[in-house]
Write an enzyme that holds these catalytic residues in place. Structure first.
Site, PDB file in Angstrom:
ATOM      1  N   ASP A  37       0.815  -1.226   0.000  1.00 37.74           N
ATOM      2  CA  ASP A  37       0.000   0.000   0.000  1.00 37.74           C
ATOM      3  C   ASP A  37       0.846   1.272   0.000  1.00 37.74           C
ATOM      4  O   ASP A  37       0.317   2.374   0.103  1.00 37.74           O
ATOM      5  CB  ASP A  37      -0.950   0.006   1.210  1.00 37.74           C
ATOM      6  CG  ASP A  37      -0.192   0.029   2.524  1.00 37.74           C
ATOM      7  OD1 ASP A  37       1.051  -0.077   2.501  1.00 37.74           O
ATOM      8  OD2 ASP A  37      -0.844   0.170   3.576  1.00 37.74           O
ATOM      9  N   GLU A  39       3.227   2.046   2.250  1.00 38.38           N
ATOM     10  CA  GLU A  39       3.876   2.330   3.541  1.00 38.38           C
ATOM     11  C   GLU A  39       5.341   1.920   3.480  1.00 38.38           C
ATOM     12  O   GLU A  39       5.715   0.996   2.756  1.00 38.38           O
ATOM     13  CB  GLU A  39       3.184   1.548   4.664  1.00 38.38           C
ATOM     14  CG  GLU A  39       1.880   2.182   5.114  1.00 38.38           C
ATOM     15  CD  GLU A  39       1.266   1.436   6.296  1.00 38.38           C
ATOM     16  OE1 GLU A  39       1.912   0.520   6.849  1.00 38.38           O
ATOM     17  OE2 GLU A  39       0.124   1.776   6.645  1.00 38.38           O
ATOM     18  N   ARG A  96      11.834  26.766   2.987  1.00 36.45           N
ATOM     19  CA  ARG A  96      11.462  28.106   2.527  1.00 36.45           C
ATOM     20  C   ARG A  96      10.299  28.685   3.326  1.00 36.45           C
ATOM     21  O   ARG A  96      10.099  29.875   3.355  1.00 36.45           O
ATOM     22  CB  ARG A  96      11.148  28.079   1.025  1.00 36.45           C
ATOM     23  CG  ARG A  96      12.429  28.104   0.200  1.00 36.45           C
ATOM     24  CD  ARG A  96      12.186  27.886  -1.263  1.00 36.45           C
ATOM     25  NE  ARG A  96      11.888  26.500  -1.567  1.00 36.45           N
ATOM     26  CZ  ARG A  96      11.589  26.049  -2.771  1.00 36.45           C
ATOM     27  NH1 ARG A  96      11.536  26.880  -3.775  1.00 36.45           N
ATOM     28  NH2 ARG A  96      11.342  24.767  -2.969  1.00 36.45           N
ATOM     29  N   GLN A  97       9.520  27.799   3.991  1.00 33.43           N
ATOM     30  CA  GLN A  97       8.460  28.302   4.874  1.00 33.43           C
ATOM     31  C   GLN A  97       9.043  28.332   6.290  1.00 33.43           C
ATOM     32  O   GLN A  97       8.855  27.415   7.073  1.00 33.43           O
ATOM     33  CB  GLN A  97       7.242  27.388   4.788  1.00 33.43           C
ATOM     34  CG  GLN A  97       6.652  27.339   3.370  1.00 33.43           C
ATOM     35  CD  GLN A  97       5.581  26.274   3.255  1.00 33.43           C
ATOM     36  OE1 GLN A  97       4.489  26.422   3.772  1.00 33.43           O
ATOM     37  NE2 GLN A  97       5.905  25.177   2.594  1.00 33.43           N
ATOM     38  N   HIS A 130      18.338  26.971   3.821  1.00 37.62           N
ATOM     39  CA  HIS A 130      17.790  28.138   3.131  1.00 37.62           C
ATOM     40  C   HIS A 130      17.895  29.391   4.005  1.00 37.62           C
ATOM     41  O   HIS A 130      18.178  30.478   3.509  1.00 37.62           O
ATOM     42  CB  HIS A 130      16.346  27.873   2.728  1.00 37.62           C
ATOM     43  CG  HIS A 130      15.737  29.032   2.021  1.00 37.62           C
ATOM     44  ND1 HIS A 130      16.214  29.482   0.817  1.00 37.62           N
ATOM     45  CD2 HIS A 130      14.729  29.864   2.361  1.00 37.62           C
ATOM     46  CE1 HIS A 130      15.514  30.536   0.438  1.00 37.62           C
ATOM     47  NE2 HIS A 130      14.618  30.790   1.362  1.00 37.62           N
ATOM     48  N   LYS A 192      14.473  41.400  -6.865  1.00 35.33           N
ATOM     49  CA  LYS A 192      13.453  40.435  -7.312  1.00 35.33           C
ATOM     50  C   LYS A 192      12.161  40.656  -6.530  1.00 35.33           C
ATOM     51  O   LYS A 192      12.186  40.828  -5.331  1.00 35.33           O
ATOM     52  CB  LYS A 192      13.965  39.012  -7.078  1.00 35.33           C
ATOM     53  CG  LYS A 192      12.935  37.922  -7.297  1.00 35.33           C
ATOM     54  CD  LYS A 192      13.518  36.535  -7.032  1.00 35.33           C
ATOM     55  CE  LYS A 192      13.139  36.003  -5.678  1.00 35.33           C
ATOM     56  NZ  LYS A 192      13.564  34.631  -5.431  1.00 35.33           N
ATOM     57  N   THR A 223      12.149  26.265  -9.634  1.00 33.87           N
ATOM     58  CA  THR A 223      11.575  26.402 -10.985  1.00 33.87           C
ATOM     59  C   THR A 223      12.598  26.997 -11.956  1.00 33.87           C
ATOM     60  O   THR A 223      12.427  26.903 -13.166  1.00 33.87           O
ATOM     61  CB  THR A 223      10.364  27.349 -10.960  1.00 33.87           C
ATOM     62  OG1 THR A 223      10.804  28.638 -10.502  1.00 33.87           O
ATOM     63  CG2 THR A 223       9.263  26.834 -10.047  1.00 33.87           C
ATOM     64  N   THR A 226      13.822  32.489 -10.735  1.00 35.61           N
ATOM     65  CA  THR A 226      14.651  33.527 -10.110  1.00 35.61           C
ATOM     66  C   THR A 226      15.912  33.749 -10.937  1.00 35.61           C
ATOM     67  O   THR A 226      16.272  34.885 -11.268  1.00 35.61           O
ATOM     68  CB  THR A 226      15.038  33.090  -8.673  1.00 35.61           C
ATOM     69  OG1 THR A 226      13.845  32.916  -7.932  1.00 35.61           O
ATOM     70  CG2 THR A 226      15.944  34.099  -7.990  1.00 35.61           C
TER      71      THR A 226
HETATM   72  C1  R5P Z   1      14.810  32.364  -2.645  1.00 33.05           C
HETATM   73  O1  R5P Z   1      14.652  32.904  -1.574  1.00 33.05           O
HETATM   74  C2  R5P Z   1      15.814  31.268  -2.879  1.00 33.05           C
HETATM   75  O2  R5P Z   1      17.083  31.625  -2.461  1.00 33.05           O
HETATM   76  C3  R5P Z   1      15.830  30.898  -4.326  1.00 33.05           C
HETATM   77  O3  R5P Z   1      16.230  32.016  -5.063  1.00 33.05           O
HETATM   78  C4  R5P Z   1      14.479  30.480  -4.803  1.00 33.05           C
HETATM   79  O4  R5P Z   1      13.852  29.650  -3.895  1.00 33.05           O
HETATM   80  C5  R5P Z   1      14.626  29.787  -6.133  1.00 33.05           C
HETATM   81  O5  R5P Z   1      13.357  29.420  -6.567  1.00 33.05           O
HETATM   82  P1  R5P Z   1      12.986  29.379  -8.113  1.00 33.05           P
HETATM   83  O6  R5P Z   1      14.092  28.658  -8.814  1.00 33.05           O
HETATM   84  O7  R5P Z   1      11.672  28.622  -8.127  1.00 33.05           O
HETATM   85  O8  R5P Z   1      12.811  30.793  -8.561  1.00 33.05           O
END
Ligand code: R5P
Length: 309
Positions: A37, A39, A96-97, A130, A192, A223, A226
């Site tokens: 399942d 786990e 990041r959170q 981070h 940014k 992604t 940035t």
């Molecule tokens: C931002 O605070 C981090 O240092 C990175 O710049 C960010 O998380 C990169 O995310 P992404 O590639 O999605 O823009």
């Protein structure tokens, strides 16, 4: 190092194998598999009583599976009476959170810290968190390494003409300043703005990059937005070439293709997160020796601080 045992889950086995090769050790015997399942099933296949155990697991893609594997492994070890358990988390996800920046949101960096300790971690070894203050989310010792020495050595070997280190956002300025100091180069900052979790716009540049080889430095690329936005701003401001270096190549959501098609000359990443095949523009540097050296020093109870540079 006989009393030191090193185990890994499935998140980044190649890195764990490299660390073991550096230490001249075999990976510990453990089976980390799945029940029908989904786990997670863990069986430690050797005696760990009284041993100094290190569990290497980056909490990378698939993130939730990797975290849960680590938690289940920790639980298995804490019940098998080792002397100490260190969770080696080269990439610490959910970081990041790290604060309540809006109403009614979680602080997942703290939640993961609580989970690791509750599951049995007695010590943490990690890299380029981070936000460095995440160390304080733990009430157990945290050794926080930086990949900078490995990346800086590589950048030095390129003998760049007129390099400028670029922070792609305000959050990366401290990291960029440390790189600039050690490469004796100038610093520039891209302004940014984030409209949503995965949507960014970079508009202004603080500093001069015209005719320079610009090196964007960041802790992670997810992604790629940035970095791609920062690259556009740098090329519009006549940078001769743009490079990027980051510790954690999360590379989600088509980022590899996007970065490959962008105006970047080279994308320098480390192996805290594994990737099978990457286009030629990507250079992978290994942090295995750095992590291996830290494991050795933690086990032998010698100073780890000289590695924190
Ligand atoms: C931002 O605070 C981090 O240092 C990175 O710049 C960010 O998380 C990169 O995310 P992404 O590639 O999605 O823009």
């Amino acid at each position: 190092m006989n009393n030191c045992l090193i185990f890994t889950g499935n998140a980044n086995r190649p890195l764990a194998e490299k660390i073991c090769r550096f230490l001249g050790k075999q990976l510990g015997k453990i089976e980390v598999s799945r029940f029908n399942d989904g786990e997670i099933s863990v069986k430690i296949e050797e005696n760990v009583r009284g041993k100094d155990v290190f569990i290497i697991q980056s909490t990378c893609h698939p993130v939730n599976e990797s975290i849960m594997e680590l938690l289940v492994m920790l639980d298995a070890f804490r019940r098998a009476s080792p002397k100490r358990i260190t969770a080696v988390v080269p990439y610490y996800a959910y970081a990041r959170q790290d604060r309540k920046d809006r109403p009614r949101v979680p602080i997942t960096a703290k939640l993961v810290a609580n989970l690791l300790v509750a599951a049995g971690a007695q010590r943490i070894l990690t890299m380029d968190l981070h936000a460095p203050q995440i160390q304080g989310f733990f009430d157990i010792p945290v050794d926080h390494l930086f990949a900078a020495p490995v990346i800086i050595n590589y950048l030095k070997s390129k003998n760049m003409k007129n390099p400028v280190i670029v922070a792609p956002d305000v959050g990366s300025v401290k990291m960029a300043r440390a790189f600039a100091k050690r490469l004796s180069s100038r610093l520039a900052i891209v302004d940014k703005r984030r409209d949503g979790p995965d949507s960014v716009e970079a508009t202004h540049l603080i500093g001069e990059v015209s005719g320079c080889e610009a090196i964007i430095v960041d802790d992670l690329i997810s992604t790629g937005n940035t970095v791609i936005e920062a690259t556009k701003v740098l090329l519009e401001n006549n940078a001769s070439k743009v490079f990027v270096s980051c510790t954690h190549p999360v590379l989600s959501n088509g980022a590899i293709e996007k970065l490959n098609r962008s105006g970047l000359s080279e994308i320098i990443i480390t192996d805290t997160i594994p990737h099978n095949i990457l286009p030629e523009k990507f250079t992978i540097l290994s942090v295995a020796e750095l992590l291996g050296e830290a494991i050795k020093r933690i086990h032998l109870e010698t100073s780890v601080s000289s590695l924190f540079i």
